[in-house]
Enzyme design. Structure first.
Site, PDB file in Angstrom:
ATOM      1  N   ASP A  29      32.202  15.003  15.340  1.00 19.78           N
ATOM      2  CA  ASP A  29      32.662  14.187  16.466  1.00 19.78           C
ATOM      3  C   ASP A  29      33.393  15.037  17.494  1.00 19.78           C
ATOM      4  O   ASP A  29      33.218  14.864  18.705  1.00 19.78           O
ATOM      5  CB  ASP A  29      33.591  13.075  15.964  1.00 19.78           C
ATOM      6  CG  ASP A  29      32.895  12.154  14.973  1.00 19.78           C
ATOM      7  OD1 ASP A  29      31.669  11.990  15.093  1.00 19.78           O
ATOM      8  OD2 ASP A  29      33.579  11.620  14.077  1.00 19.78           O
ATOM      9  N   GLU A  48      33.966   4.890  10.212  1.00 14.57           N
ATOM     10  CA  GLU A  48      32.862   4.322  10.980  1.00 14.57           C
ATOM     11  C   GLU A  48      33.292   3.039  11.700  1.00 14.57           C
ATOM     12  O   GLU A  48      32.836   2.773  12.818  1.00 14.57           O
ATOM     13  CB  GLU A  48      31.669   4.035  10.061  1.00 14.57           C
ATOM     14  CG  GLU A  48      31.124   5.266   9.344  1.00 14.57           C
ATOM     15  CD  GLU A  48      30.724   6.376  10.287  1.00 14.57           C
ATOM     16  OE1 GLU A  48      30.353   6.072  11.435  1.00 14.57           O
ATOM     17  OE2 GLU A  48      30.776   7.556   9.891  1.00 14.57           O
ATOM     18  N   GLY A 103       6.884  17.713  21.060  1.00 17.04           N
ATOM     19  CA  GLY A 103       6.428  16.421  20.587  1.00 17.04           C
ATOM     20  C   GLY A 103       6.098  15.411  21.659  1.00 17.04           C
ATOM     21  O   GLY A 103       5.877  14.238  21.358  1.00 17.04           O
ATOM     22  N   LYS A 107       1.821  17.498  24.846  1.00 16.78           N
ATOM     23  CA  LYS A 107       1.208  18.484  25.732  1.00 16.78           C
ATOM     24  C   LYS A 107      -0.156  18.939  25.191  1.00 16.78           C
ATOM     25  O   LYS A 107      -1.139  19.019  25.933  1.00 16.78           O
ATOM     26  CB  LYS A 107       2.152  19.684  25.886  1.00 16.78           C
ATOM     27  CG  LYS A 107       3.491  19.318  26.519  1.00 16.78           C
ATOM     28  CD  LYS A 107       4.377  20.517  26.708  1.00 16.78           C
ATOM     29  CE  LYS A 107       4.875  21.074  25.386  1.00 16.78           C
ATOM     30  NZ  LYS A 107       5.775  20.138  24.690  1.00 16.78           N
ATOM     31  N   THR A 108      -0.222  19.251  23.908  1.00 14.03           N
ATOM     32  CA  THR A 108      -1.496  19.664  23.316  1.00 14.03           C
ATOM     33  C   THR A 108      -2.506  18.525  23.343  1.00 14.03           C
ATOM     34  O   THR A 108      -3.697  18.741  23.613  1.00 14.03           O
ATOM     35  CB  THR A 108      -1.267  20.136  21.866  1.00 14.03           C
ATOM     36  OG1 THR A 108      -0.282  21.175  21.853  1.00 14.03           O
ATOM     37  CG2 THR A 108      -2.556  20.658  21.256  1.00 14.03           C
TER      38      THR A 108
END
Length: 657
Positions: A502, A427, A207, A210-211
């Protein structure tokens, strides 16, 4: 839309063969002769019901035509007799006084059908052979074109891609500018005896463009562009790959100046002799032909091979030597400025709101490739259209970034309040420990909305691009990863399975510190690990590079780092329990908190204490060798030693929060 040409090619011949076979079988199936037992047939003859009897001695078969139609058997019957009952059949016919009973010339199959059945296989074989040969000579049929190249040709009629369409890879563009100049003005280089690189290898993560870079070179130079994937060379037929390589280079030479672009060249150019089947397989024959064709380039032949791969480490060394892929260009993920440029390119034609700052979006997307950033803006456009809005806003861009990172939010997933509260504390533990560390990145978002396989996540983003990581930063990352489990242990005393990922991250970081980075006071500055991904065909026979005693030391050191990080997170959360509770409460009410919301919570509860209040000297084991001070030019040895001692005294790895 053009009608499909069903009656051209092999379909017509197959249809004719099927029709002939159907006619032949139909002639057999339409026969009305009933086959009966021998005793039943002899009884019909003896009873005088037979009008005509035909004996085929070669088949020991009797065909009987009845005078009247029988309700069960019809007008004609036939039966077979054994050799021992031949006399009985003969006597029955003689007793019935049937004069033409013995006729060995009569058969049920017409002579022309018998002839057709005998020569039909040969006719079909000759027809198929003629069809294949004519297709191979005419060139319009693809049945015999296994050895032809499947490369697609992009010429001047195709949409033109230039370097202006490529952003974030300025260094790669500079390397490829020379290729463009050679294709446009080869005489300028040949006049001074310069040789242009015969091959250019573009390598980097997926992604990164390169192309797109290869297409831009062709668009800038205005030359034919042949593109093919490495997997298109290899087939099940032996020699097909090598034949396709030869055909591809012949086409490119005929259209020179031209560019050949081979995408995912590792599919055909991987290390020879690494496969389980040995070195005599179809892939290696194709690679050998590719090497020969690259060596056969004339210095005046304006054909350049550009290849792209994500795994340059597994390519055969013969491909990478000078004279083949002379130039290797790394195409990495863009930096902050590059990401902003890429966002501007993909924002063209999209109704982006005036208050959207693409520089801030670029800062929020570290590590994103060009394809990821294009996907962010595309997701934002889709969300805008789905919600019925007219412009892409900051809120929509924020959601699109989260969708690219973790997938769409699962708002319909019903969770019990107890489980949601557990996720909120988990969290909040991550966020609190990350905020407590001096060398961790700032917390930008905390959410308990499920995305993908995660019930929630905490996002920490660096303030600037980072290309190397210090030992203390790695230790802070491990402590931050432990924060969720530690919060569950402190609040509930009964941890859940939500911390498995984790632990994977923390263990991989600690193992890399010990085995690759030389950041262990026990093991020392030795690398036992292998950088990059494993190539089984090449690495499967490699033995372990360290002894069992060293393996025990690695395990002990690994356990020590993880335990120290666990203790560090435990102390940080215990001293700031009110912050943890307040953050979990806000997450239960609002589900998502950004950096500003977290700062408000910290300010409302209390300021975080200094780290020296809960960190002991044993928390983080010091390496055997301390920081090395680089002396100024002309310093004496005594000055160097004094500067090193002074630096060792004043350097601390734990600053105040």
């Amino acid at each position: 839309m053009k009608p499909r040409k069903l009656f051209r090619g092999p379909f017509l011949y197959v249809a004719l063969a099927v029709a002939l076979l159907a006619i032949g079988f139909n002639s057999f199936s339409t026969s009305t002769v009933k086959e009966v037992d021998t005793s039943v047939g002899i009884q019909f003859i003896q009873s005088g019901q037979a009008q005509k009897v035909e004996v085929i001695e070669s088949e020991q078969r009797v065909h009987v035509t009845l005078q009247t139609t029988d309700l069960k058997y019809g007008k004609e019957i036939q039966f077979y007799y054994a050799f021992s009952r031949g006399v009985q059949v003969t006597e029955a016919i003689a007793a019935a006084n049937i004069t033409d009973g013995f006729n060995d010339q009569v058969t049920n199959t017409p002579w022309y059908l018998s002839l057709l059945y005998s020569i039909l296989p040969f006719l079909l074989f000759l027809g198929i052979f003629w069809f294949l040969m004519s297709g191979a000579q005419g060139g319009n049929n693809k049945v015999m074109q296994f050895g032809k190249s499947r490369a697609k040709l992009y010429n001047k009629d195709m949409p033109k891609v230039t370097f202006a369409d490529v952003a974030g890879v300025d260094e790669a563009i500079e390397e490829l500018e020379e290729i463009k100049e050679f294709l446009k003005e080869p005489q300028k280089f040949q006049a001074v005896g310069a040789k242009i690189p015969r091959g250019v290898l573009l390598y980097g993560p997926p992604g990164t463009g390169k192309t797109l870079l290869a297409k831009a070179v062709a668009g800038e130079a205005g030359v034919p562009f042949f593109t093919i994937s490495g997997s298109d060379f290899v087939e099940m037929f032996v020699g097909v790959g090598a034949s396709r390589v030869r055909d591809l280079f012949e086409q490119a030479k005929a259209a020179s100046p031209a560019i050949i672009f081979v995408d995912e060249i590792d599919a055909v150019g991987r290390h020879r002799g690494a496969g389980i089947g040995g070195g005599n397989d179809e892939r290696e024959q194709t690679l050998n032909q590719l090497l020969v064709e690259m060596d056969g380039f004339d210095s005046k032949t304006n054909v350049i091979l550009i290849a792209a791969t994500n795994r340059p480490d597994i390519l055969d060394p013969a491909l990478l030597r000078p004279g083949r892929f002379d130039r290797q260009v790394g195409v990495s993920a863009p930096d902050l400025i590059g990401r902003e440029q890429i966002l501007k390119v993909h924002a063209k034609g999209k109704p982006v709101s005036a208050d959207v700052d693409l520089a801030m979006v670029a800062r929020r997307t570290p590590g994103f490739t060009g394809a990821d950033l294009a996907n962010v803006l595309n997701e934002a456009a889709l969300l805008t259209a789905r919600s019925g809005q007219k412009q892409i806003t900051n809120e929509i861009l924020d959601e699109s970034i989260d969708r690219v990172i973790g997938g769409p939010a699962k708002k319909t997933r019903l969770m019990q309040d107890a489980e949601r509260l557990n996720t909120a504390y988990h969290e909040a533990g991550h966020a609190l420990v990350a905020a407590s560390m001096n060398y961790s990145d700032p917390v930008s978002k905390v959410t308990i909305l499920p995305r993908g396989r995660a019930l929630g996540y905490t996002m920490v983003l660096p303030l600037e691009d980072r290309y190397s990581v210090t030992r203390n930063q790695l230790l802070d990352q491990i402590a931050y990863a432990m924060g969720g489990r530690v919060a569950e242990e402190i609040v509930y005393g009964d941890p859940t399975t939500g911390a498995s990922n984790d632990f994977e991250k923390a263990t991989s970081i600690a193992k890399a510190m010990i085995m690759q980075y030389g950041m262990s006071s026990t093991i020392g500055s030795v690398s036992y690990g292998q950088a990059g991904e494993v190539f089984i065909g090449r690495d499967m026979a490699h033995t372990k590079e360290y002894s069992d005693l060293t393996a025990q030391q690695i395990d002990s050191e690994l356990r020590g780092i993880l335990d120290a990080a666990h203790d560090e997170a435990y102390k940080a959360i215990n001293l700031n329990r009110k912050v943890l509770d307040a953050m979990a409460k806000e997450l239960m009410e609002r589900e998502t908190l950004n950096a500003e919301d977290i700062a408000v919570i910290f300010k409302a509860v209390k300021k975080l204490p200094k780290r020296t209040q809960w960190l002991s000297k044993k928390t983080r084991p010091k390496p055997k060798q301390g920081p090395i001070a680089i002396p100024a030019k002309g310093s004496t040895q005594a000055k160097r030693e004094a500067q090193a001692k002074e630096t060792k005294k004043t350097t601390t790895r734990r600053k105040s929060s």
